[in-house]
Design a protein around this motif. Sequence first.
Motif, short mmCIF file in Angstrom:
data_model
loop_
_atom_site.label_atom_id
_atom_site.label_comp_id
_atom_site.label_asym_id
_atom_site.label_seq_id
_atom_site.Cartn_x
_atom_site.Cartn_y
_atom_site.Cartn_z
N ALA A 259 -5.34 1.31 -4.87
CA ALA A 259 -4.01 1.94 -4.89
C ALA A 259 -3.07 1.26 -3.89
CB ALA A 259 -4.13 3.43 -4.59
N GLN A 260 -3.59 0.92 -2.72
CA GLN A 260 -2.76 0.24 -1.73
C GLN A 260 -2.35 -1.14 -2.22
OE1 GLN A 260 -5.67 0.69 1.38
NE2 GLN A 260 -4.31 2.05 2.54
N LEU A 261 -3.28 -1.86 -2.83
CA LEU A 261 -2.95 -3.19 -3.37
C LEU A 261 -1.91 -3.09 -4.47
CD1 LEU A 261 -6.50 -4.84 -3.44
CD2 LEU A 261 -4.65 -5.22 -1.79
N ALA A 262 -2.06 -2.09 -5.33
CA ALA A 262 -1.08 -1.90 -6.42
C ALA A 262 0.29 -1.56 -5.85
CB ALA A 262 -1.56 -0.80 -7.37
N ALA A 263 0.34 -0.72 -4.84
CA ALA A 263 1.61 -0.35 -4.22
C ALA A 263 2.28 -1.58 -3.59
CB ALA A 263 1.41 0.75 -3.18
N LEU A 264 1.48 -2.41 -2.93
CA LEU A 264 2.02 -3.62 -2.33
C LEU A 264 2.54 -4.57 -3.40
CD1 LEU A 264 2.60 -5.32 0.16
CD2 LEU A 264 0.24 -6.12 0.10
N ALA A 265 1.77 -4.74 -4.47
CA ALA A 265 2.20 -5.62 -5.56
C ALA A 265 3.50 -5.12 -6.18
CB ALA A 265 1.10 -5.71 -6.62
N GLU A 266 3.61 -3.80 -6.37
CA GLU A 266 4.83 -3.24 -6.94
C GLU A 266 6.02 -3.46 -6.00
OE1 GLU A 266 6.62 1.11 -8.14
OE2 GLU A 266 4.46 0.77 -8.38
N GLU B 182 -6.36 -10.24 -0.31
CA GLU B 182 -6.98 -8.91 -0.33
C GLU B 182 -7.54 -8.59 -1.71
OE1 GLU B 182 -7.38 -6.17 1.71
OE2 GLU B 182 -6.41 -6.87 3.54
N SER B 183 -6.80 -8.94 -2.74
CA SER B 183 -7.26 -8.66 -4.11
C SER B 183 -8.51 -9.45 -4.43
CB SER B 183 -6.15 -9.00 -5.11
OG SER B 183 -5.03 -8.16 -4.89
N GLU B 184 -8.55 -10.71 -4.01
CA GLU B 184 -9.73 -11.53 -4.26
C GLU B 184 -10.94 -11.01 -3.49
OE1 GLU B 184 -10.82 -16.05 -3.39
OE2 GLU B 184 -9.39 -15.80 -5.04
N PRO C 110 8.29 -12.14 2.34
CA PRO C 110 7.68 -11.78 1.05
C PRO C 110 6.60 -12.76 0.57
CG PRO C 110 10.00 -11.29 0.99
CD PRO C 110 9.75 -12.05 2.27
N PRO C 111 6.80 -14.09 0.67
CA PRO C 111 5.72 -14.99 0.25
C PRO C 111 4.45 -14.82 1.10
CG PRO C 111 7.79 -16.20 0.36
CD PRO C 111 8.03 -14.85 0.97
N VAL C 112 4.63 -14.54 2.38
CA VAL C 112 3.45 -14.33 3.24
C VAL C 112 2.73 -13.06 2.80
CG1 VAL C 112 2.70 -13.86 5.61
CG2 VAL C 112 4.41 -15.63 5.16
N LEU C 113 3.48 -12.02 2.50
CA LEU C 113 2.86 -10.78 2.03
C LEU C 113 2.19 -10.98 0.67
CD1 LEU C 113 5.59 -8.23 3.15
CD2 LEU C 113 3.36 -8.67 4.21
N LEU C 114 2.78 -11.81 -0.19
CA LEU C 114 2.14 -12.10 -1.48
C LEU C 114 0.82 -12.84 -1.28
CD1 LEU C 114 5.25 -12.98 -3.62
CD2 LEU C 114 3.60 -11.15 -4.09
N ARG C 115 0.79 -13.73 -0.28
CA ARG C 115 -0.47 -14.42 0.03
C ARG C 115 -1.51 -13.41 0.51
NH1 ARG C 115 -1.91 -19.77 1.10
NH2 ARG C 115 -3.77 -19.94 2.38
N LEU C 116 -1.10 -12.48 1.35
CA LEU C 116 -1.99 -11.43 1.82
C LEU C 116 -2.50 -10.60 0.64
CD1 LEU C 116 -3.27 -9.61 4.00
CD2 LEU C 116 -1.08 -8.40 4.10
#
Length: 125
Positions: free
Chosen positions: A8-15, A65-67, A55-61
């Motif tokens: 849920a946290q990963l989905a919230a971050l992705a959104e 995290e997802s992997e 934002p790109p750094v957070l996308l890398r995170l």
Amino acid sequence: MLTPASPAQLAALAERLGAGYAASPDLVLEVARTADDHAARSDEAFGRYCRTQLPPVLLRLLAAESEVAALRTVTARHVAAADLGEDPQPRDLLDACQRVGVNLRADVADAQEVLQAETRYTACH
């Protein structure tokens, strides 16, 4: 040890992040350097920097995290299957990783080369 992010946290971050690109390691380093000297920046310049560079750094995170979450789940299922008396093979683990978007085949090939080199070295010494 890091506490893994929940799905849920990963989905919230992705959104929240939306579409974009994951930062290169160089950009991550640049952001870290900038965080050290942010007091020297004006509020406007720092705000612009945060909107464009973070934002790109957070996308890398998010990607990392997802992997990690996918690898943990797949590995745990593989071990649990073995504990329950099944006979999962290493190839099963690789295939399961591939299904969740983690391709380890190049890593395995590299590891095989290292192991072969170590074996040759040990045989010679």
